[in-house]
Design a protein around this motif. Structure first.
Motif, mmCIF file in Angstrom:
data_model
loop_
_atom_site.group_PDB
_atom_site.id
_atom_site.type_symbol
_atom_site.label_atom_id
_atom_site.label_comp_id
_atom_site.label_asym_id
_atom_site.label_seq_id
_atom_site.Cartn_x
_atom_site.Cartn_y
_atom_site.Cartn_z
ATOM 1 N N ASP A 287 0.852 -1.181 0.000
ATOM 2 C CA ASP A 287 0.000 0.000 0.000
ATOM 3 C C ASP A 287 0.898 1.246 0.000
ATOM 4 N N PRO A 288 0.651 2.201 -0.922
ATOM 5 C CA PRO A 288 1.532 3.372 -1.011
ATOM 6 C C PRO A 288 1.681 4.144 0.290
ATOM 7 N N GLU A 289 0.619 4.242 1.073
ATOM 8 C CA GLU A 289 0.710 4.964 2.339
ATOM 9 C C GLU A 289 1.134 4.062 3.487
ATOM 10 N N LYS A 290 0.399 2.970 3.705
ATOM 11 C CA LYS A 290 0.603 2.160 4.895
ATOM 12 C C LYS A 290 1.920 1.391 4.871
ATOM 13 N N ASP A 291 2.362 0.968 3.694
ATOM 14 C CA ASP A 291 3.595 0.186 3.599
ATOM 15 C C ASP A 291 4.791 1.044 3.194
ATOM 16 N N ILE A 292 4.706 1.700 2.040
ATOM 17 C CA ILE A 292 5.831 2.500 1.573
ATOM 18 C C ILE A 292 5.931 3.786 2.397
ATOM 19 N N GLY A 293 4.805 4.452 2.599
ATOM 20 C CA GLY A 293 4.800 5.708 3.346
ATOM 21 C C GLY A 293 5.287 5.550 4.772
ATOM 22 N N ARG A 294 4.855 4.502 5.446
ATOM 23 C CA ARG A 294 5.272 4.299 6.837
ATOM 24 C C ARG A 294 6.777 3.984 6.923
ATOM 25 N N THR A 295 7.303 3.294 5.924
ATOM 26 C CA THR A 295 8.746 3.056 5.901
ATOM 27 C C THR A 295 9.496 4.362 5.732
ATOM 28 N N ALA A 296 8.980 5.227 4.867
ATOM 29 C CA ALA A 296 9.604 6.542 4.677
ATOM 30 C C ALA A 296 9.535 7.367 5.958
ATOM 31 N N VAL A 297 8.427 7.288 6.672
ATOM 32 C CA VAL A 297 8.317 7.972 7.967
ATOM 33 C C VAL A 297 9.420 7.499 8.907
ATOM 34 N N PHE A 298 9.607 6.200 8.971
ATOM 35 C CA PHE A 298 10.664 5.646 9.831
ATOM 36 C C PHE A 298 12.030 6.195 9.443
ATOM 37 N N LEU A 299 12.352 6.176 8.151
ATOM 38 C CA LEU A 299 13.665 6.633 7.703
ATOM 39 C C LEU A 299 13.879 8.121 7.958
ATOM 40 N N ALA A 300 12.799 8.896 7.960
ATOM 41 C CA ALA A 300 12.892 10.343 8.179
ATOM 42 C C ALA A 300 12.841 10.724 9.649
ATOM 43 N N SER A 301 12.608 9.765 10.512
ATOM 44 C CA SER A 301 12.417 10.050 11.937
ATOM 45 C C SER A 301 13.691 9.794 12.731
ATOM 46 N N GLU A 302 13.642 10.185 14.000
ATOM 47 C CA GLU A 302 14.772 9.938 14.897
ATOM 48 C C GLU A 302 15.020 8.446 15.095
ATOM 49 N N ASP A 303 14.000 7.642 14.863
ATOM 50 C CA ASP A 303 14.147 6.197 15.035
ATOM 51 C C ASP A 303 15.212 5.622 14.108
ATOM 52 N N ALA A 304 15.451 6.284 12.969
ATOM 53 C CA ALA A 304 16.410 5.785 11.977
ATOM 54 C C ALA A 304 17.659 6.657 11.891
ATOM 55 N N SER A 305 17.956 7.387 12.955
ATOM 56 C CA SER A 305 19.076 8.335 12.918
ATOM 57 C C SER A 305 20.435 7.650 12.792
ATOM 58 N N TYR A 306 20.499 6.335 13.022
ATOM 59 C CA TYR A 306 21.764 5.602 12.903
ATOM 60 C C TYR A 306 21.759 4.676 11.685
ATOM 61 N N ILE A 307 20.891 4.962 10.740
ATOM 62 C CA ILE A 307 20.806 4.172 9.507
ATOM 63 C C ILE A 307 21.102 5.088 8.334
ATOM 64 N N THR A 308 22.104 4.749 7.526
ATOM 65 C CA THR A 308 22.394 5.542 6.331
ATOM 66 C C THR A 308 23.093 4.668 5.296
ATOM 67 N N GLY A 309 22.896 5.016 4.030
ATOM 68 C CA GLY A 309 23.515 4.285 2.929
ATOM 69 C C GLY A 309 22.875 2.944 2.632
ATOM 70 N N GLN A 310 21.670 2.730 3.143
ATOM 71 C CA GLN A 310 21.029 1.422 3.024
ATOM 72 C C GLN A 310 19.900 1.412 1.994
ATOM 73 N N THR A 311 19.684 0.243 1.402
ATOM 74 C CA THR A 311 18.551 0.010 0.515
ATOM 75 C C THR A 311 17.512 -0.794 1.269
ATOM 76 N N MET A 312 16.366 -0.174 1.528
ATOM 77 C CA MET A 312 15.292 -0.840 2.264
ATOM 78 C C MET A 312 14.367 -1.521 1.257
ATOM 79 N N MET A 313 14.308 -2.843 1.310
ATOM 80 C CA MET A 313 13.471 -3.598 0.376
ATOM 81 C C MET A 313 12.038 -3.676 0.919
#
Length: 250
Positions: free
Chosen positions: A215-241
């Motif tokens: 789902d563009p919002e619930k699946d892809i959008g929520r993953t993007a929220v995670f990557l843009a949030s403080e929760d993912a502040s130690y993740i970089t250079g990665q390909t999220m499948m």
């Protein structure tokens, strides 16, 4: 509200995955600037988005006009005050075999995908340094798998993946994270393609362990929220499948 008071640019934000991400961001408190060539779709999208995020805006822009790309960033910063998140989602291409592929086909894919991604990243960098912000770009299973008839698209997507990983190494010193999402999503475009290519569509589902498109919002959008949030502040250079397990990177 994981993205409270953050400002995001989302290219190709008037529909499909882009609008799904914009909606997910807005629900987490972000203000969005959706950038799209299609004015009618953009006006309709921003009307819906402003019900959640009243300050969000729509900018009509042709991303193939390179000289105008820096002005997109400047308009957003002028109108919304800052920039925290850049999502380079827009991309157009044609399905052709390598034998049939023309320079025009290659130019379409790179001029709508790779070059806007690169030049918007450059334009956004000074502002992302200030906010210790986030870049989210898009790769594709077409590039990872080498899908047939996807030569120009796969080449541009892998170029985007390469430049994102370089940026992760170069920009980490500024506290900027740069990651990629490789999605499979049930968008209107995919549904239309599936109607015209039912066997290929069913083959995609058959290779998917979860047996569905995202789902563009619930699946892809929520993953993007995670990557843009403080929760993912130690993740970089990665390909999220984000593809239901269709491809498993090693």
């Amino acid at each position: 509200m994981k993205l409270d008071k953050k400002v995001a640019i989302i290219t190709g934000g008037a529909g499909g995955i882009g609008l799904g991400i914009a909606t997910a961001f807005a629900k987490e408190g972000a203000t969005i600037a959706i950038v799209d060539l299609n004015k009618e779709a953009g006006d309709a999208a921003i009307e819906k988005l402003q019900k959640i995020s009243p300050q969000s805006i729509f900018l009509q822009a042709d991303l193939t006009v390179r000289t105008e790309l820096p002005s997109i960033v400047e308009q957003v910063v002028t109108k919304l005050g800052k920039l925290d998140i850049l999502v380079n989602n827009a991309h157009a291409s044609r399905m052709k075999s390598i034998e049939e592929m023309t320079q025009e086909d290659i130019d379409l894919s790179f001029n709508t995908g790779f070059y806007p991604t690169l030049y918007l990243m450059q334009a956004a960098l000074p502002h992302l340094k200030e906010s210790k912000g986030t870049v989210i770009n898009f790769s594709s299973g077409a590039g990872l798998n080498g899908d047939v008839n996807q030569g120009s698209y796969a080449a541009a997507k892998e170029a985007i993946r390469g430049i994102t990983r370089v940026a992760a190494n170069e920009w980490g010193q500024y506290g900027i994270t740069c990651n990629l999402i490789s999605p499979i999503a049930k968008t209107p475009g995919i549904e239309h393609w599936g109607q015209e290519n039912p066997e290929s569509y069913q083959a995609i589902l058959a290779r998917n362990p979860l047996g569905r498109l995202g789902d563009p919002e619930k699946d892809i959008g929520r993953t993007a929220v995670f990557l843009a949030s403080e929760d993912a502040s130690y993740i970089t250079g990665q390909t999220m499948m984000v593809d239901g397990g269709s491809i498993k990177l090693r």
